[in-house]
Design a protein around this motif. Structure first.
Motif, PDB file in Angstrom:
ATOM      1  N   SER A  39     103.688  67.263 -31.971  1.00 48.05           N
ATOM      2  CA  SER A  39     104.625  68.077 -31.191  1.00 48.05           C
ATOM      3  C   SER A  39     105.236  67.260 -30.068  1.00 48.05           C
ATOM      4  N   ARG A  40     104.454  66.305 -29.525  1.00 45.67           N
ATOM      5  CA  ARG A  40     104.970  65.475 -28.434  1.00 45.67           C
ATOM      6  C   ARG A  40     106.075  64.540 -28.916  1.00 45.67           C
ATOM      7  N   THR A  41     105.851  63.913 -30.086  1.00 45.41           N
ATOM      8  CA  THR A  41     106.884  63.004 -30.590  1.00 45.41           C
ATOM      9  C   THR A  41     108.141  63.768 -30.975  1.00 45.41           C
ATOM     10  N   LYS A  42     107.973  64.991 -31.486  1.00 39.04           N
ATOM     11  CA  LYS A  42     109.140  65.810 -31.820  1.00 39.04           C
ATOM     12  C   LYS A  42     109.911  66.176 -30.564  1.00 39.04           C
ATOM     13  N   GLU A  43     109.184  66.520 -29.474  1.00 41.34           N
ATOM     14  CA  GLU A  43     109.845  66.877 -28.214  1.00 41.34           C
ATOM     15  C   GLU A  43     110.576  65.677 -27.637  1.00 41.34           C
ATOM     16  N   SER A  44     109.931  64.490 -27.716  1.00 37.97           N
ATOM     17  CA  SER A  44     110.561  63.279 -27.186  1.00 37.97           C
ATOM     18  C   SER A  44     111.828  62.951 -27.960  1.00 37.97           C
ATOM     19  N   GLY A  45     111.755  63.091 -29.303  1.00 39.62           N
ATOM     20  CA  GLY A  45     112.928  62.827 -30.120  1.00 39.62           C
ATOM     21  C   GLY A  45     114.057  63.780 -29.811  1.00 39.62           C
ATOM     22  N   SER A  46     113.710  65.061 -29.602  1.00 43.65           N
ATOM     23  CA  SER A  46     114.722  66.063 -29.277  1.00 43.65           C
ATOM     24  C   SER A  46     115.348  65.777 -27.919  1.00 43.65           C
ATOM     25  N   GLU A  47     114.533  65.377 -26.945  1.00 45.86           N
ATOM     26  CA  GLU A  47     115.046  65.098 -25.606  1.00 45.86           C
ATOM     27  C   GLU A  47     115.962  63.879 -25.618  1.00 45.86           C
ATOM     28  N   PHE A  48     115.595  62.872 -26.425  1.00 45.67           N
ATOM     29  CA  PHE A  48     116.440  61.680 -26.512  1.00 45.67           C
ATOM     30  C   PHE A  48     117.789  62.027 -27.129  1.00 45.67           C
ATOM     31  N   ARG A  49     117.781  62.871 -28.153  1.00 41.19           N
ATOM     32  CA  ARG A  49     119.050  63.273 -28.778  1.00 41.19           C
ATOM     33  C   ARG A  49     119.920  64.050 -27.800  1.00 41.19           C
ATOM     34  N   THR A  50     119.273  64.889 -26.976  1.00 44.20           N
ATOM     35  CA  THR A  50     120.027  65.638 -25.965  1.00 44.20           C
ATOM     36  C   THR A  50     120.612  64.689 -24.926  1.00 44.20           C
ATOM     37  N   CYS A  51     119.827  63.681 -24.504  1.00 42.51           N
ATOM     38  CA  CYS A  51     120.327  62.683 -23.556  1.00 42.51           C
ATOM     39  C   CYS A  51     121.518  61.932 -24.148  1.00 42.51           C
ATOM     40  N   SER A  52     121.464  61.688 -25.441  1.00 41.62           N
ATOM     41  CA  SER A  52     122.583  61.020 -26.112  1.00 41.62           C
ATOM     42  C   SER A  52     123.848  61.867 -26.016  1.00 41.62           C
ATOM     43  N   THR A  53     123.683  63.192 -26.130  1.00 40.87           N
ATOM     44  CA  THR A  53     124.828  64.104 -26.013  1.00 40.87           C
ATOM     45  C   THR A  53     125.388  64.087 -24.595  1.00 40.87           C
ATOM     46  N   TRP A  54     124.503  64.088 -23.599  1.00 37.38           N
ATOM     47  CA  TRP A  54     124.963  64.039 -22.204  1.00 37.38           C
ATOM     48  C   TRP A  54     125.676  62.726 -21.916  1.00 37.38           C
ATOM     49  N   ALA A  55     125.095  61.612 -22.408  1.00 38.28           N
ATOM     50  CA  ALA A  55     125.714  60.302 -22.192  1.00 38.28           C
ATOM     51  C   ALA A  55     127.089  60.241 -22.864  1.00 38.28           C
TER      52      ALA A  55
END
Length: 243
Positions: A39-55
């Motif tokens: 669940s942690r790696t899934k959350e990290s992956g999701s957060e990174f994808r969201t950061c990519s959208t913000w960037a």
């Protein structure tokens, strides 16, 4: 499932073994174990994808400022820098952290063009603050342009462009922006300290302030012939915060 090739060699998988043909030789390897995502790696992956959208949204808001004068990997570097800054907000859970509730000052100093770092071409320290009235205040110190800037050969004019962009990160929400240009002539005279204050920004905005040095020369046909390009364009993040 494995099959026999025309060279009478096995190709494919049987149980946990994989058969391959390498230059006429039979090679046997074990099947790699499947990677199980926690669940942690899934959350990290999701957060990174969201950061990519913000960037990506930030890059879009800065498109007129950047003018495609960045290095090739700028977008990847910016996403990584923003993700690192967001992760430092350990007081909040993954998936709830955003540029609007986190300290994003970690991207301050980010160079948009790694071929020409801003601080190597503009030596003075600029001061940028977001005041209580939600205004960006920029201060350029007293300086002698001839000594404070590293001018390209045969270029004797420069401008300091400071650009403010603000967004609520909401889909289709209008962005806010403002800018100022400071002239920096190649001269031995001392220029006094200068200040600029932006218009009042809206509440709940992610505010990013960037600066770029534009070097140019003049002739009788072109008023300003800029040298800035994808190979040379000193530009940097000066401030990142939220109202």
């Amino acid at each position: 499932m494995a099959r026999v090739t025309k060279n009478k060699l096995l190709s494919g998988a049987i149980s946990n073994l994989v058969f391959r043909n390498v230059d006429g030789l039979q090679v046997v390897q074990s099947l790699p174990d499947k990677v199980k995502q926690t669940s942690r790696t899934k959350e990290s992956g999701s957060e990174f994808r969201t950061c990519s959208t913000w960037a990506k949204k930030l890059r879009w808001n800065l498109s007129a400022f950047l003018m495609q004068q960045t290095d090739t990997y700028m977008y990847r570097r910016l996403t990584g820098a923003l993700y690192h800054a967001i992760r430092n907000n350990t007081a909040m859970l993954k998936g709830t952290r955003t540029p609007l509730n986190s300290d994003t000052s970690g991207i301050v100093g980010f160079d948009f063009n790694s071929h020409s770092p801003f601080r190597e071409n503009f030596l003075p320290e600029l001061n940028v603050v977001l005041n209580e009235d939600r205004q960006v205040v920029v201060s350029v110190p007293e300086l002698c342009s001839k000594e404070a800037l590293i001018y390209p050969k045969r270029y004797y004019h420069a401008e300091l462009l400071v650009f403010v962009t603000a967004t609520s990160l909401q889909l289709n929400a209008p962005k806010e922006e403002a800018y100022v240009v400071f002239e920096l002539p190649y001269a031995p005279t001392l220029q006094p300290m200068r200040h600029w204050t932006s218009p009042v920004l809206g509440e709940g905005q992610w505010v990013v302030v960037t600066a770029k040095v534009l070097f140019y020369k003049t002739d009788q046909f072109v008023a300003k012939n800029y040298v800035n390009s994808a190979a040379f364009s000193p530009a940097m993040v000066l401030f990142s915060g939220h109202t």
